[in-house]
Design a protein around this motif. Structure first.
Motif, PDB file in Angstrom:
ATOM      1  N   UNK A  64       0.802  -1.301  -0.074  1.00 24.57           N
ATOM      2  CA  UNK A  64      -0.033   0.110   0.168  1.00 24.57           C
ATOM      3  C   UNK A  64       0.775   1.295  -0.098  1.00 24.57           C
ATOM      4  N   UNK A  67       2.384   1.507  -3.480  1.00 27.89           N
ATOM      5  CA  UNK A  67       1.535   2.154  -4.473  1.00 27.89           C
ATOM      6  C   UNK A  67       1.333   3.572  -4.636  1.00 27.89           C
ATOM      7  N   UNK A  76       2.727  -0.730 -10.666  1.00 26.41           N
ATOM      8  CA  UNK A  76       1.293  -0.971  -9.998  1.00 26.41           C
ATOM      9  C   UNK A  76       1.084  -2.360  -9.951  1.00 26.41           C
ATOM     10  N   UNK A  80       0.298  -5.039  -7.079  1.00 29.49           N
ATOM     11  CA  UNK A  80      -1.138  -5.823  -6.861  1.00 29.49           C
ATOM     12  C   UNK A  80      -0.674  -7.301  -7.091  1.00 29.49           C
ATOM     13  N   UNK A  83       0.862  -8.686  -3.892  1.00 32.06           N
ATOM     14  CA  UNK A  83      -0.026  -8.684  -2.707  1.00 32.06           C
ATOM     15  C   UNK A  83      -1.054 -10.222  -2.984  1.00 32.06           C
ATOM     16  N   UNK A  84      -1.185 -10.421  -4.065  1.00 29.93           N
ATOM     17  CA  UNK A  84      -1.889 -11.720  -4.604  1.00 29.93           C
ATOM     18  C   UNK A  84      -1.126 -13.042  -4.204  1.00 29.93           C
ATOM     19  N   UNK A 211      -4.430 -11.435 -18.662  1.00 27.16           N
ATOM     20  CA  UNK A 211      -5.395 -12.081 -17.582  1.00 27.16           C
ATOM     21  C   UNK A 211      -5.672 -13.315 -17.932  1.00 27.16           C
ATOM     22  N   UNK A 213      -6.776 -15.858 -15.984  1.00 26.31           N
ATOM     23  CA  UNK A 213      -7.547 -16.227 -15.239  1.00 26.31           C
ATOM     24  C   UNK A 213      -8.923 -17.003 -15.797  1.00 26.31           C
ATOM     25  N   UNK A 214      -9.489 -17.991 -15.287  1.00 29.12           N
ATOM     26  CA  UNK A 214     -10.767 -18.420 -15.634  1.00 29.12           C
ATOM     27  C   UNK A 214     -10.817 -18.768 -17.433  1.00 29.12           C
TER      28      UNK A 214
ATOM     29  N   UNK B  53     -16.796 -14.502 -12.765  1.00 31.08           N
ATOM     30  CA  UNK B  53     -15.412 -14.485 -13.071  1.00 31.08           C
ATOM     31  C   UNK B  53     -15.122 -13.227 -14.124  1.00 31.08           C
ATOM     32  N   UNK B  56     -14.812  -9.973 -11.835  1.00 31.65           N
ATOM     33  CA  UNK B  56     -13.601 -10.005 -11.095  1.00 31.65           C
ATOM     34  C   UNK B  56     -12.381  -9.269 -12.164  1.00 31.65           C
ATOM     35  N   UNK B  57     -12.405  -9.640 -13.238  1.00 31.95           N
ATOM     36  CA  UNK B  57     -11.199  -9.280 -13.838  1.00 31.95           C
ATOM     37  C   UNK B  57     -11.421  -7.818 -14.472  1.00 31.95           C
ATOM     38  N   UNK B  60     -10.443  -5.638 -11.401  1.00 27.40           N
ATOM     39  CA  UNK B  60      -8.908  -5.861 -11.238  1.00 27.40           C
ATOM     40  C   UNK B  60      -8.526  -4.843 -12.231  1.00 27.40           C
ATOM     41  N   UNK B  64      -6.597  -1.380 -11.079  1.00 26.15           N
ATOM     42  CA  UNK B  64      -5.073  -0.930 -11.301  1.00 26.15           C
ATOM     43  C   UNK B  64      -5.301   0.392 -11.975  1.00 26.15           C
ATOM     44  N   UNK B  67      -5.536   3.068  -9.373  1.00 25.05           N
ATOM     45  CA  UNK B  67      -4.461   3.264  -8.439  1.00 25.05           C
ATOM     46  C   UNK B  67      -3.512   4.108  -8.737  1.00 25.05           C
ATOM     47  N   UNK B  76      -6.164   4.450  -1.657  1.00 23.46           N
ATOM     48  CA  UNK B  76      -5.455   3.397  -2.213  1.00 23.46           C
ATOM     49  C   UNK B  76      -5.918   2.080  -1.297  1.00 23.46           C
ATOM     50  N   UNK B  77      -6.149   2.403  -0.112  1.00 23.57           N
ATOM     51  CA  UNK B  77      -6.665   1.224   0.743  1.00 23.57           C
ATOM     52  C   UNK B  77      -7.966   0.792   0.232  1.00 23.57           C
ATOM     53  N   UNK B  80      -7.358  -1.260  -2.948  1.00 21.63           N
ATOM     54  CA  UNK B  80      -6.763  -2.805  -2.650  1.00 21.63           C
ATOM     55  C   UNK B  80      -8.058  -3.549  -2.017  1.00 21.63           C
ATOM     56  N   UNK B  83     -10.368  -4.770  -4.582  1.00 26.61           N
ATOM     57  CA  UNK B  83      -9.808  -6.180  -5.154  1.00 26.61           C
ATOM     58  C   UNK B  83     -10.002  -7.128  -4.497  1.00 26.61           C
ATOM     59  N   UNK B  84      -9.697  -7.089  -3.035  1.00 21.96           N
ATOM     60  CA  UNK B  84      -9.748  -8.477  -2.041  1.00 21.96           C
ATOM     61  C   UNK B  84     -11.289  -8.879  -2.117  1.00 21.96           C
ATOM     62  N   UNK B  87     -12.210 -10.640  -5.249  1.00 22.84           N
ATOM     63  CA  UNK B  87     -11.670 -11.949  -5.238  1.00 22.84           C
ATOM     64  C   UNK B  87     -12.473 -13.155  -4.287  1.00 22.84           C
ATOM     65  N   UNK B  90     -15.803 -13.719  -6.188  1.00 28.79           N
ATOM     66  CA  UNK B  90     -15.600 -14.569  -7.209  1.00 28.79           C
ATOM     67  C   UNK B  90     -15.499 -16.015  -6.781  1.00 28.79           C
ATOM     68  N   UNK B  91     -14.790 -16.193  -5.409  1.00 24.26           N
ATOM     69  CA  UNK B  91     -14.525 -17.591  -4.918  1.00 24.26           C
ATOM     70  C   UNK B  91     -15.885 -18.261  -4.488  1.00 24.26           C
ATOM     71  N   UNK B 205     -10.587  -3.234   8.398  1.00 23.70           N
ATOM     72  CA  UNK B 205      -9.296  -2.828   8.133  1.00 23.70           C
ATOM     73  C   UNK B 205      -9.604  -1.487   7.251  1.00 23.70           C
TER      74      UNK B 205
END
Lengths: 227, 227
Positions: A64, A67, A76, A80, A83-84, A211, A213-214, B53, B56-57, B60, B64, B67, B76-77, B80, B83-84, B87, B90-91, B205
């Motif tokens: 953070x 960034x 950037x 990121x 972090x992942x 990207x 993923x998926x 899916x 999520x992309x 992201x 980015x 940011x 910034x917090x 980020x 993004x979490x 994710x 998505x899960x 957080x």
């Protein structure tokens, strides 16, 4: 990029490699605890997991902070992705800890049969993890892409083990608790394979900007022919 | 903060809420497929998962991009954390899809017994997910903190179900495949509870600047007394 920023990004990368080495040790220790039926080793896994938890928080804080200083899109993206990757490595520690809890259960009962397939599966996922991290350090998206289809082999091994253990239960229902514990360990190893795959996908994204993923089967068909 | 940046952060938030609604629908659909023994519904879950899916992309990429424009540490917090959360949502879709695969297996065999505990567990994790997202939108870290100890109840229900299903297998080994499928669904629901907990921790957080991940029992003791 200033020299100081460059240095800080290098530090971040080093911290990830430290995490990777703790994650690897945690899994190796858990598997040794299983094979050698050693409770002492199983208890030790939680320590490595604690170190990983702390490092994940450090990586997040540092990221953070970075960034706000990083002007370029590539930086950037690097941050990121760091972090992942850190999150995936921390999860590997969680899986190892969960495995060690099952090992403690198993060590309290007579051994069902020699554990051959689980250590083999652990080797497979550790190799995937190593290859993905290696690709990250050496900036090699092709190497990272080759990790991804290997997850299918881990999935297949998990399915095979689950089937075998199911039939063990059918033969003798007294085996239930031990077979379920072994199934859960197999499942946890399969998830470590998923985390290694995530990291590999992140590395491809980082260095190729794609990207992937998926994408699922398309990609694995693509890379399997080259594997 | 420029008005345009403010607008873009709002868009990001809206996209997360869209994801949350798809994740919820995916899980509800999977559970209806189980209870109503409806294959058609089970197949539908994969569609919602695909949408998640893709989103999520998008989140992201948008993150980015944001940011590089956001000058403040709080922005910034926020990004980020977005993004979490994305994710984790998505899960949830992945877990719902995995549940729907087990439902298809189960629907192919006679029903073992009415499914009462699993829908109850699904309700619990959906409420946790809703409360965590609600806390995110209403900037309420206290509400988010109250979600966290509820995960213990979900874990306990999962353990209880696993025990019950184990004894079902012991009574009649012919039940193995159905019992294992139900255990796996229970485990997937338990993991959705983990994702809701992650989101809640991220929200604390975000608005309090305290990283409460990995605090474990200390925190749950703290909040349980207030719950």
């Amino acid at each position: 990029m200033t020299q100081q920023l460059q240095q800080e990004l290098e530090d971040l990368k080093k911290k990830l490699l430290t995490m990777a080495s703790y994650a690897e040790t945690a899994l190796n220790t858990a598997m040794r605890a299983l094979v050698e039926r050693d409770d002492e080793l199983a208890y030790r896994v939680a320590n490595e997991d604690d170190l990983l938890d702390d490092l994940e928080i450090e990586v997040d804080e540092q990221s953070i902070n970075l960034l706000s200083k990083a002007p370029l899109a590539t930086d950037l993206r690097f941050i990121t992705v760091a972090m992942k990757i850190s999150h995936d490595l921390e999860r590997v520690g969680d899986e190892a800890t969960a495995i060690s809890r099952r090992v403690l259960e198993l060590n309290g009962e007579p051994q069902l049969k020699p554990y051959l397939d689980l250590p083999r599966m652990a080797d497979m996922v550790l190799q995937m993890l190593n290859a993905a991290l290696d690709a990250f350090v050496s900036r090699n998206p092709t190497q990272a892409a080759h990790v991804i289809p290997r997850d299918k082999q881990v999935d297949a091994l998990n399915k095979q083990l689950t089937r075998e253990l199911s039939s063990f239960i059918a033969e003798n229902p007294a085996n239930i608790s031990r077979c379920l514990a072994l199934m859960m360990i197999s499942k946890r190893l399969e998830r470590i394979g998923d985390h290694a795959t995530n990291i590999a996908e992140e590395v491809v994204y980082l260095y190729e900007g794609r990207d992937i993923r998926h994408l699922g089967k398309d990609l694995s068909a693509l890379t399997q022919s080259k594997a």
